[in-house]
Motif scaffolding. Sequence first.
Motif, PDB file in Angstrom:
ATOM      1  N   SER A 465      66.784 153.639  30.451  1.00  0.00           N
ATOM      2  CA  SER A 465      65.332 153.405  30.493  1.00  0.00           C
ATOM      3  C   SER A 465      65.017 152.486  31.662  1.00  0.00           C
ATOM      4  O   SER A 465      65.689 151.476  31.876  1.00  0.00           O
ATOM      5  N   GLY A 466      64.018 152.866  32.437  1.00  0.00           N
ATOM      6  CA  GLY A 466      63.660 152.069  33.607  1.00  0.00           C
ATOM      7  C   GLY A 466      62.388 152.573  34.247  1.00  0.00           C
ATOM      8  O   GLY A 466      61.692 153.423  33.696  1.00  0.00           O
ATOM      9  N   ASN A 467      62.094 152.074  35.450  1.00  0.00           N
ATOM     10  CA  ASN A 467      60.882 152.461  36.158  1.00  0.00           C
ATOM     11  C   ASN A 467      61.170 152.574  37.648  1.00  0.00           C
ATOM     12  O   ASN A 467      62.240 152.181  38.129  1.00  0.00           O
ATOM     13  N   ASN A 468      60.196 153.109  38.366  1.00  0.00           N
ATOM     14  CA  ASN A 468      60.365 153.343  39.807  1.00  0.00           C
ATOM     15  C   ASN A 468      60.010 152.131  40.662  1.00  0.00           C
ATOM     16  O   ASN A 468      60.047 152.201  41.891  1.00  0.00           O
ATOM     17  N   GLY A 469      59.631 151.033  40.023  1.00  0.00           N
ATOM     18  CA  GLY A 469      59.357 149.805  40.763  1.00  0.00           C
ATOM     19  C   GLY A 469      57.999 149.740  41.430  1.00  0.00           C
ATOM     20  O   GLY A 469      57.685 148.751  42.102  1.00  0.00           O
ATOM     21  N   ALA A 470      57.176 150.779  41.261  1.00  0.00           N
ATOM     22  CA  ALA A 470      55.859 150.778  41.906  1.00  0.00           C
ATOM     23  C   ALA A 470      54.871 149.928  41.111  1.00  0.00           C
ATOM     24  O   ALA A 470      55.089 149.615  39.938  1.00  0.00           O
ATOM     25  N   ASN A 471      53.786 149.580  41.745  1.00  0.00           N
ATOM     26  CA  ASN A 471      52.749 148.785  41.102  1.00  0.00           C
ATOM     27  C   ASN A 471      51.550 149.654  40.751  1.00  0.00           C
ATOM     28  O   ASN A 471      51.275 150.667  41.401  1.00  0.00           O
TER      29      ASN A 471
END
Length: 777
Positions: A465-471
């Motif tokens: 589980s994670g994210n692409n780091g974008a805002n």
Amino acid sequence: MFISIIIGIIIFYKVIIPFIHNQYHSSTEKRITKGLLSMSFWQILFGSLVCVYALQVEPVYKQTDEDVSSFVQEYSVVGDLVNEYTGINTTSNFNYLMSEADSLHTFAIIFIIITVVFSSATVIGSIGRKLDRRIVEGLAILNTLACCWIAKSSTDLYEMIIRDGVTLQTVAWIGRLLGTDIYSTMDLIIRSVWILPLILIIKHFYYHKTLNEYYAWVVLQSRFIKQQDENKEQEQPSPQTAASSINPIEYSNTPTEGNNSELITGDISSTNQQSEVIKSPNETITSSDIQESTPQTNENVCNDSIKASVKKQSKSSYIGFAIGGIAIIIIAISVVWQCTKDEDVMPTLQQEKMNTITGATQQHSTQSTSDIYKQRSNAIIQELTAKYGNKIQVDHKYPELSQYCTFRLKGEDDYGFPYLLIYDLDRKELKQFDTEALPTNNAGEVLLINYDVLINQENNTLLISGNNGANSIGHIEYVLELNPSNWQIRELCSGRAITKNDDGYIAHRMVMTKFIDCNATSEYAFVDIHYDLQGRLIAPSYNGNTYYLKGQINNKYPITMQLSMQGDKIYGKYYYDKNGSDSCLHLYGGVSDSGDVVLLEFNNKGEQTGDFKGRFTSDSFYGTFVNYKGIEMPFELQKDNHNVVPQETTLKKYHNSRFGYNVLYPSSFSNIYESENGDGCRFSKDSHTCLIVYGMHNVLNETIEDKYNEYRSKSPVYYRLKDNWFVVSDYTENGDIFYLKTVLKDGVFITAELHYPNNEKEYYSKLISKIFTNFPN
């Protein structure tokens, strides 16, 4: 069983051996026939007993061990203290031992088949010396070695089983306090099966002697001469013809029967069976002529026979060597493969030496899986640290992710940790992934900047589980499932944010409905997409209004749609009229602040295949539809409250093999979870709608009235008791309705519970009679 073995032995020695001796070995001594056959007989008998022993080796499930193991996994400090002061390993390896037992059972069955085949080959090959002596003895030796291997594997696994779980270890610990080594006694009893292969090894010495004697055995010449005389009588002309053409023969030195006792060691060719001792009518045959001709004839016969025999034996030897060589290669490959497979998990002396070198304390002669995994975890951490230095970061070590360790590795620019390394402690396999381009089999490549790895206890897979780091607008979160058996990754769900609940995940997405100046000031609709824990789409339970619409896409594709709305959230499904209601597509949607509607279309595989964007009026829904090819088409649908789309009422049948009961459930309850102990199953449509069935032994010897009174005391809305069953219906804490039926049958309480939302009461009230009337039959 013992009586059957005794009867079999008597039949073998009193019936089978005499029959085969008279039929095939009449020229040899009976003891040799007995020696040749008894080896194969005892190999089959003892091999069968060892096989039966191996099939009985299986771990016994103990609920106490499982409860203690679960407790220690949650409170590892307690387990460490218990292990330190008592030497008891509280971790249960029941599943691992069960898989090893299944493998042993498979090899035991293969072993007994090979034993019968090889034993039959040794018997048939020795009759008439069809196979070379070394081939026959080699097959017998392979049989005995296979028996030894199965016996050793069985005892090794048995010793691991008695040392697994807290129950037996506690008993052994108490025995040690009293000065008794219980494990030594049990090991001695377990290893008693080794008597059988030991007897076979001893019998090989006698079998070797018997084979040497049998293959050196010779055949009397008189038997062959008797056969020659019979052939000669058949080939001679009639007595009258012989008398007219041959003068009477008179001689005094006729060879006696004692002269025919000369021994030969080969077959006599039929072309040389007769000696040419008859001369012309005018010549008189003398005794000296016969004496001169007979030795030469016998010598020729012997020479020709020996040559033919040598040639025949040479040919059979090549064939025998080829067959034996192939058999040996097959057995060798199987043994090497199994040994290589088992060397990672079976305790060995080398592993014990490694424990001594690394300072690990060996509590028992047999290591547990936990100890082995812990050693491998420490070893791979040391290896990667020595290789990469400060570029490697330990993420999870044993036992945080069960049998897996994870690491993060820096890239060439030393910025961040773009590489994820996963090590399988069981297979000792290391796999590296680039998190900036993770390949998935259903969503292409996924970019993860921030992530974590968790273990999915239900199917032993890894969840990333994670994210692409974008805002802000471009921020995407993912839940991915990694299957370590094939290292394949698939996306379970993705969205701007993901919420996990007991039933699965809710992926929150944001879809722009109106652009105003920039992304930050534009208007959006918020859509919630519901998934179960396996990443399959499920229907949410909305208690709002339900609408039925019919119309066309692009004025030529008729469709029928059903939508449920609660606040600004929408769920529904629709189908093309030409395909029918069995080919529905899922719709998840939301409404923006200004009233714009967005519906995202998904197929049964969970793939987004299109979307509807439009607005509602008092009696219609219109706007633009975009299909999977990106083609935009107008649509317009009209509310159709007089022609309501019927909900699916197809019922499927579930049979429980453990307790033998049946139940019908709606086909729309597509999320099916069967219990691990096989007592029942759970069928769910969403978090509010499910059917639960289970059975339970009446261990307390209760009556059906006792169970009924337990529910009756809670003052349910509806209750009824009749014969051996009762029903109860009431509201749950969250306002849903449940309907329960319990039946006492053959000492088992069988129960079915149906839970459904209050706003769907009318629909499920019609299904209750279909589901519960004949339950559990």
